[in-house]
Design an enzyme around this catalytic site. Sequence first.
Site, mmCIF file in Angstrom:
data_model
loop_
_atom_site.group_PDB
_atom_site.id
_atom_site.type_symbol
_atom_site.label_atom_id
_atom_site.label_comp_id
_atom_site.label_asym_id
_atom_site.label_seq_id
_atom_site.Cartn_x
_atom_site.Cartn_y
_atom_site.Cartn_z
ATOM 1 N N PRO A 168 -36.323 -34.800 -13.486
ATOM 2 C CA PRO A 168 -37.678 -35.652 -13.089
ATOM 3 C C PRO A 168 -37.030 -37.314 -13.518
ATOM 4 O O PRO A 168 -37.575 -37.898 -14.990
ATOM 5 C CB PRO A 168 -38.276 -35.066 -13.981
ATOM 6 C CG PRO A 168 -37.388 -34.346 -14.926
ATOM 7 C CD PRO A 168 -36.345 -34.104 -14.547
ATOM 8 N N CYS A 169 -35.843 -38.081 -12.600
ATOM 9 C CA CYS A 169 -36.322 -39.515 -13.076
ATOM 10 C C CYS A 169 -37.360 -40.395 -12.963
ATOM 11 O O CYS A 169 -37.555 -41.537 -13.647
ATOM 12 C CB CYS A 169 -34.645 -40.401 -12.353
ATOM 13 S SG CYS A 169 -35.418 -40.031 -10.248
ATOM 14 N N HIS A 170 -38.295 -40.391 -12.668
ATOM 15 C CA HIS A 170 -40.064 -40.838 -12.583
ATOM 16 C C HIS A 170 -39.792 -40.563 -14.020
ATOM 17 O O HIS A 170 -41.355 -41.332 -14.349
ATOM 18 C CB HIS A 170 -40.785 -40.371 -11.412
ATOM 19 C CG HIS A 170 -41.002 -38.536 -11.549
ATOM 20 N ND1 HIS A 170 -40.459 -37.955 -11.545
ATOM 21 C CD2 HIS A 170 -42.263 -37.951 -12.296
ATOM 22 C CE1 HIS A 170 -40.434 -36.747 -11.800
ATOM 23 N NE2 HIS A 170 -42.062 -37.292 -12.076
#
Length: 337
Positions: A305-307
């Site tokens: 989850p780089c968001h």
Amino acid sequence: MKQEEMWQAIIHCDASYDGKFYYGVKTTGIYCRPSCKSRVPKLENVCFFTSQKEAEEAGFRPCKRCRPDIFSYDPIETLASQTKEIIDQHFQDPTQLNLHLKNMGVTRKHASAVFKKQYDITLSDYIRQTRMAYARQLLQDGLSILDVSLEVGDSNLSSFYDQFHREIGMSPARYRQIFAKDISRTQIETPIGNLQIMASKEAILCIEQSSISIDPMIHADASGKWIEACCKELKEYFDKERTSFDLPLALEGTDFQKQVWQQLQTIPYGQTRTYGEIAAQIGHAKASRAVGMANHNNPILILVPCHRVIGADGSLTGYAAGLEAKKYLLALEKMIR
């Protein structure tokens, strides 16, 4: 042919006379080509012959420098060919390669100059290209990047990544995703656009935004199984029925990138972290910019989850799938209302 003409050919090492006559040197007992680079003997010590057989029947031995007994002998071509053969046999083992090149009896500089003259490529460039060609083959066969790096003789994974990218124009991970024979691929529609999913037999390799339609290629093996499972879990995620994923991931990158990507997976659903916080958590407090680059190069969107990483001031910074997609995902996870 007159003796004076033959003598002038010897004095000037004229290769155009090679094969037309040979000369023997009485004081050494050897015979040579006219082009031999050995010291010019005195004329009174020279015998002239029309063939190798005639010289040898007179008791002369072939010169080891000009090799008149080998009709097509070319010392430059021979040395270059021997060097190429050593590289082709030992390019996977730098220690053995250097040892065999050293045992050729010429300096590395001289071997390099001869090799460049013969093949129009430097010795180091040929070694690198040979290793990269083998690396591409192994990646197409589906080997892991670490195994490929070791197979081509580079124990430093970061060094291999850099060299492969410079030579091929893309990372080894990306090359493997595109060209490996045993990788399944498909594309699904989602609220943030089309996502392309790639999987090996062992794990999910890549989830990325795709702007073009692709023909799904799903193998009847474990790679196809992971593709199907990933599509199902992503649908559940977008339907707000799933907050975590149960899929094996193969994160292929440098050691630093993998540190960052692994840390991203510890960010709980519904929370965020800053780049500085991620940098501190992996023990590189001053590397927030490098963390940002690794975050941007994350190969597996959503599952890694780089968001959930935002700027220090709370702003929504860059995202590989676009800021609107990032805003949507955070809203989906109830971070933005």
